[in-house]
Design a protein around this motif. Structure first.
Motif, PDB file in Angstrom:
ATOM      1  N   ARG A 127       1.036   5.705  -0.313  1.00 30.84           N
ATOM      2  CA  ARG A 127       0.291   6.883   0.126  1.00 30.84           C
ATOM      3  C   ARG A 127      -0.579   7.408  -1.015  1.00 30.84           C
ATOM      4  O   ARG A 127      -0.144   7.491  -2.159  1.00 30.84           O
ATOM      5  N   TYR A 128      -1.820   7.778  -0.675  1.00 30.39           N
ATOM      6  CA  TYR A 128      -2.708   8.320  -1.710  1.00 30.39           C
ATOM      7  C   TYR A 128      -2.113   9.622  -2.251  1.00 30.39           C
ATOM      8  O   TYR A 128      -1.631  10.459  -1.508  1.00 30.39           O
ATOM      9  N   ARG A 136       0.837  -1.194   0.000  1.00 29.76           N
ATOM     10  CA  ARG A 136       0.000   0.000   0.000  1.00 29.76           C
ATOM     11  C   ARG A 136       0.875   1.248   0.000  1.00 29.76           C
ATOM     12  O   ARG A 136       1.785   1.377   0.812  1.00 29.76           O
ATOM     13  N   THR A 167      -2.975   2.237  -3.969  1.00 26.00           N
ATOM     14  CA  THR A 167      -3.502   3.192  -2.997  1.00 26.00           C
ATOM     15  C   THR A 167      -4.929   2.802  -2.649  1.00 26.00           C
ATOM     16  O   THR A 167      -5.636   2.166  -3.443  1.00 26.00           O
TER      17      THR A 167
END
Length: 226
Positions: A130-131, A128, A143
């Motif tokens: 970071r957006y 995952r 994301t």
């Protein structure tokens, strides 16, 4: 009553008929055959915690003694755990409501959460990020963010990132497969470059279980014993 989640029902030739998530009720007033439900581990590493186990079904058999005798001969030598269960037409939520004379209680629908959904992918080689990370980032990953869709309502938006388009598509297909196969609580909508994940309400899950039961019921009632 036995709750057989995502159980594969097979015909007399061993061919899969359907996969259902429904309740099966044993009754002296309903004709039934017997199935052997065995628990096996996916990874074969000796972990019997239940996290990697799945159900395999064998049969049908004419009576419980025949089912257990077959299991003792074919499963016990391999230390495979099993149980013999009566198999009848599925006992649906609609049947329960009719018997109770009132609707089955359901919990209020809750939205999908980005952190929860993202945790499902930890066992896989996908990270995952970071957006806001660029789509063509040199890092391979995805994301997850919570957003509101005009038609679906609250959803978690999953976007695969990375420098290679083929690998991004592969990661997106992996996330979609993990959710659909292992987490039927969620509905996944594929919008090409992103996945929208919606958490189903109890009422929706009940309705889907009943639909699955309706599809498989004719096959169960039509089975003949050996």
């Amino acid at each position: 009553m036995s709750l057989l989640r995502l159980t594969t029902v097979r015909d007399l030739d061993g061919e899969p008929i359907a996969t259902v998530d429904a309740q099966f009720v044993s009754s002296t007033y309903h004709p039934h055959t017997w199935m052997v439900i065995a628990t096996s581990d996916d990874d074969g590493d000796g972990d019997h915690s239940g996290n990697t186990a799945h159900l395999d079904s064998y049969g049908p058999f004419a009576d419980p003694d025949g089912a257990r005798a077959w299991a003792e001969a074919h499963l016990t030598p391999y230390n495979t755990r099993y149980t013999a269960v009566p198999l009848t037409a599925p006992y649906t939520y609609a049947d329960v409501e009719k018997a109770l004379g009132k609707p089955v209680p359901t919990k209020k629908a809750r939205p999908a959460r980005a952190n929860t959904v993202a945790r499902y992918f930890k066992p896989y080689t996908i990270t995952r990020l970071r957006y806001g990370t660029r789509t063509d980032t040199p890092r391979q990953g995805f994301t997850a963010r919570e957003t509101e869709h005009p038609e679906l309502g609250p959803v978690v938006e999953l976007t695969a990132l990375g420098p290679d388009r083929h690998e991004r598509d592969r990661d997106q297909e992996l996330m979609q497969s993990v959710l659909r196969l292992d987490h039927p609580r969620y509905e996944v909508t594929d919008e090409g470059t992103r996945l929208l994940v919606r958490r189903l309400s109890d009422a929706e899950l009940h309705a889907r279980a009943d639909q699955a039961a309706a599809r498989v019921a004719p096959h169960l009632t039509g089975l003949t014993t050996t």
